[in-house]
Structure formats: C-alpha cells, structure tokens
Design a protein around this motif. Structure first.
Motif, mmCIF file in Angstrom:
data_model
loop_
_atom_site.group_PDB
_atom_site.id
_atom_site.type_symbol
_atom_site.label_atom_id
_atom_site.label_comp_id
_atom_site.label_asym_id
_atom_site.label_seq_id
_atom_site.Cartn_x
_atom_site.Cartn_y
_atom_site.Cartn_z
ATOM 1 N N GLU A 253 80.362 14.487 12.048
ATOM 2 C CA GLU A 253 78.913 14.538 11.829
ATOM 3 C C GLU A 253 78.503 13.566 10.730
ATOM 4 O OE1 GLU A 253 75.053 15.876 12.790
ATOM 5 O OE2 GLU A 253 76.958 15.984 13.850
ATOM 6 N N GLN B 243 67.021 14.806 17.711
ATOM 7 C CA GLN B 243 67.540 15.526 16.545
ATOM 8 C C GLN B 243 67.060 16.968 16.469
ATOM 9 O OE1 GLN B 243 69.903 13.972 14.771
ATOM 10 N NE2 GLN B 243 69.491 12.349 16.244
ATOM 11 N N TRP C 208 66.331 15.103 10.014
ATOM 12 C CA TRP C 208 66.630 13.898 10.780
ATOM 13 C C TRP C 208 65.456 13.462 11.636
ATOM 14 C CZ3 TRP C 208 70.217 10.809 9.300
ATOM 15 C CH2 TRP C 208 71.179 11.314 8.446
ATOM 16 N N GLU D 176 75.821 10.556 11.102
ATOM 17 C CA GLU D 176 74.673 10.437 10.202
ATOM 18 C C GLU D 176 74.683 9.097 9.473
ATOM 19 O OE1 GLU D 176 74.804 14.055 7.905
ATOM 20 O OE2 GLU D 176 74.042 15.233 9.600
ATOM 21 N N HIS E 133 77.285 9.651 2.802
ATOM 22 C CA HIS E 133 78.088 9.864 4.002
ATOM 23 C C HIS E 133 79.220 8.841 4.149
ATOM 24 C CE1 HIS E 133 74.270 11.876 4.872
ATOM 25 N NE2 HIS E 133 74.996 12.701 5.587
#
Length: 129
Positions: free
Chosen positions: A104, A29, A38, A108, A76
C-alpha cells in the motif's frame, strides 16, 4: 507566454485529459479505508488542472502544492524501498495484504509522484508568470 495570455488549445486539451484522469483516480479511492484523504488529493490536482486552463494559478501556490505532495511521498519512500527489495514485484497489483504494508505504501508513493507530475506540468505551462 505572459500571464494574461490564454493557454494554447493543445495545452488546454492536455489539461482536460489530466483533469479527467485525476477525477477517475479520485473516484477509485472512495472504497479505501482512507478514501477521503486520497480522493481529496487527486481531486485537488484535477481541479488545479482544470482551473489553470482558464485562469493562471500563481506559481508560488503551485509550488506549495508540489512541495506538499513530495513531502507526503517522502513518508512512503521507505516502504517503496522495501517493495523494491522484494522478489515478487507483481504483488503490487493484487489485494492489500496487511502483513505487507510496503504494498500500500508503494501504491501511495507512486500515486503521489503521479500527482506531483501533474502539478509540475501546471508549473511548466505557466512558467513565465
């Protein structure tokens, strides 16, 4: 298993493997724009797996970590749904495309679910504390 009993050798080996995997995830990350965040998430899970191999971590603390991971994953979730609606599922393995934030967000989301599974395993092996 009572709280003062050590983990079995098999559970310790699994925890060492989980720790190594989450450290690798954390290190991967560091090239991201939000890499510190992250790195921290994955590193906390790695340390939790390692520490819980030797000394029991309280169940409420593990549940708190789990709730935090799942709550962050919930932010998310809509991006993950957007990804599921796309035709080209393979683009998740490609480069980040700024006009497709769902890529993304999906990565995630999946990463947070994997981290949550690591914590769920810690709760399971220390179930009767």
């Amino acid at each position: 298993m009572k709280s003062n009993q050590p983990l079995s050798k098999q559970k310790k080996i699994i925890n060492f493997i989980l720790c190594a995997l989450f450290i690798i995830f954390a290190l991967l990350q560091l090239n991201d724009p939000d890499g510190i965040l992250w790195f921290s998430i994955y590193f906390i899970v790695a340390i939790t797996c390692l520490y819980n191999s030797f000394k029991p971590i309280s169940r409420p603390f593990l549940i708190l970590i789990l709730i935090a991971l799942l709550a962050y994953a919930a932010f998310h979730f809509s991006l993950f749904i957007d990804y599921l609606k796309t035709e080209d599922k393979e683009e998740i393995f490609g480069e980040m495309v700024y006009d497709k934030p769902y890529l993304e967000g999906t990565r995630e989301f999946i990463g947070l679910l994997i981290a949550a599974l690591g914590i769920m395993y810690q709760i399971k092996i220390r179930k009767r504390q």
